[in-house]
Write a protein that holds these residues in place. Structure first.
Motif, short mmCIF file in Angstrom:
data_model
loop_
_atom_site.label_atom_id
_atom_site.label_comp_id
_atom_site.label_asym_id
_atom_site.label_seq_id
_atom_site.Cartn_x
_atom_site.Cartn_y
_atom_site.Cartn_z
N VAL A 222 -7.62 -2.95 2.90
CA VAL A 222 -7.38 -2.72 1.47
C VAL A 222 -5.96 -2.23 1.23
N ALA A 223 -5.50 -1.31 2.05
CA ALA A 223 -4.14 -0.77 1.89
C ALA A 223 -3.11 -1.88 2.09
N ALA A 224 -3.30 -2.72 3.10
CA ALA A 224 -2.35 -3.80 3.36
C ALA A 224 -2.32 -4.79 2.21
N VAL A 225 -3.48 -5.14 1.66
CA VAL A 225 -3.53 -6.09 0.54
C VAL A 225 -2.84 -5.51 -0.69
N LEU A 226 -3.11 -4.23 -0.99
CA LEU A 226 -2.49 -3.61 -2.15
C LEU A 226 -0.97 -3.48 -1.99
N LEU A 227 -0.53 -3.11 -0.80
CA LEU A 227 0.91 -3.01 -0.55
C LEU A 227 1.58 -4.38 -0.71
N CYS A 228 0.93 -5.41 -0.21
CA CYS A 228 1.49 -6.75 -0.32
C CYS A 228 1.55 -7.19 -1.78
N PHE A 229 0.49 -6.91 -2.53
CA PHE A 229 0.43 -7.34 -3.92
C PHE A 229 1.50 -6.65 -4.77
N PHE A 230 1.63 -5.32 -4.62
CA PHE A 230 2.53 -4.57 -5.48
C PHE A 230 3.96 -4.46 -4.94
N LEU A 231 4.13 -4.41 -3.62
CA LEU A 231 5.46 -4.22 -3.03
C LEU A 231 5.82 -5.31 -2.02
N GLY A 232 5.18 -6.46 -2.13
CA GLY A 232 5.37 -7.55 -1.19
C GLY A 232 6.81 -7.98 -0.97
N PRO A 233 7.59 -8.19 -2.03
CA PRO A 233 8.98 -8.63 -1.83
C PRO A 233 9.83 -7.63 -1.05
N PRO B 124 -7.45 -7.19 14.44
CA PRO B 124 -7.84 -7.39 13.02
C PRO B 124 -7.86 -6.06 12.28
N LEU B 125 -7.57 -6.14 10.99
CA LEU B 125 -7.50 -4.93 10.18
C LEU B 125 -8.90 -4.37 9.93
N ARG B 126 -8.97 -3.05 9.78
CA ARG B 126 -10.24 -2.35 9.53
C ARG B 126 -10.66 -2.58 8.10
N ARG B 127 -11.88 -3.02 7.90
CA ARG B 127 -12.38 -3.31 6.54
C ARG B 127 -13.15 -2.17 5.99
N ASP C 123 -6.24 0.42 13.42
CA ASP C 123 -6.43 1.63 12.63
C ASP C 123 -5.85 1.44 11.22
N LYS C 124 -5.26 0.28 10.96
CA LYS C 124 -4.69 -0.04 9.65
C LYS C 124 -5.77 -0.60 8.73
N SER C 125 -5.72 -0.20 7.47
CA SER C 125 -6.73 -0.59 6.49
C SER C 125 -6.41 -1.94 5.84
N ARG D 145 4.40 -5.27 5.71
CA ARG D 145 4.76 -5.56 7.10
C ARG D 145 5.16 -4.29 7.85
N PHE D 146 5.89 -3.40 7.18
CA PHE D 146 6.20 -2.10 7.79
C PHE D 146 4.90 -1.35 8.09
N TYR D 147 3.96 -1.38 7.15
CA TYR D 147 2.67 -0.70 7.32
C TYR D 147 1.91 -1.24 8.53
N LEU D 148 1.98 -2.54 8.76
CA LEU D 148 1.28 -3.15 9.89
C LEU D 148 2.04 -2.99 11.21
N GLY D 149 3.22 -2.38 11.16
CA GLY D 149 4.00 -2.14 12.37
C GLY D 149 4.95 -3.26 12.73
N LYS D 150 5.10 -4.23 11.85
CA LYS D 150 5.97 -5.37 12.09
C LYS D 150 7.34 -5.08 11.47
N ILE D 151 8.10 -4.22 12.15
CA ILE D 151 9.35 -3.70 11.60
C ILE D 151 10.41 -4.79 11.44
N GLY D 152 10.56 -5.63 12.44
CA GLY D 152 11.58 -6.68 12.39
C GLY D 152 11.39 -7.63 11.23
N THR D 153 10.18 -8.14 11.07
CA THR D 153 9.92 -9.06 9.97
C THR D 153 9.87 -8.32 8.63
N GLY D 154 9.58 -7.02 8.68
CA GLY D 154 9.63 -6.21 7.46
C GLY D 154 11.05 -6.10 6.93
#
Length: 77
Positions: free
Chosen positions: A16-27, A74-77, A12-14, A32-41
């Protein structure tokens, strides 16, 4: 001709949203939080994206479609 293959289950995760979050707030690990990967986030947040290296790898993985959500879908396109 009909395609009788079962529908592919998607996250159910987008994409486009994941790519934009990674690009602007990746560090900060926000993608990773958005994708539900809290530990690695949290690890990404503490290390500032592995000093940017981990963020770059995640960005490439997202763009080519090999990064999935916490359930392995896989993420929803």
């Amino acid at each position: 001709m009909s395609d009788n293959s079962p529908p592919v289950e998607q996250s159910d995760k987008s994409f486009v949203a994941a790519v934009l979050l990674c690009f602007f707030l990746g560090p900060l690990g926000v993608h990773r939080f958005y994708l539900g990967k809290i530990g690695t986030g949290i690890l990404c947040l503490v290390t500032l994206g592995g000093l940017g290296i981990w963020t770059l790898i995640d960005f490439v993985r997202l763009v080519v479609g090999s990064m999935k959500d916490k359930n392995g879908l896989p993420l929803r396109r």
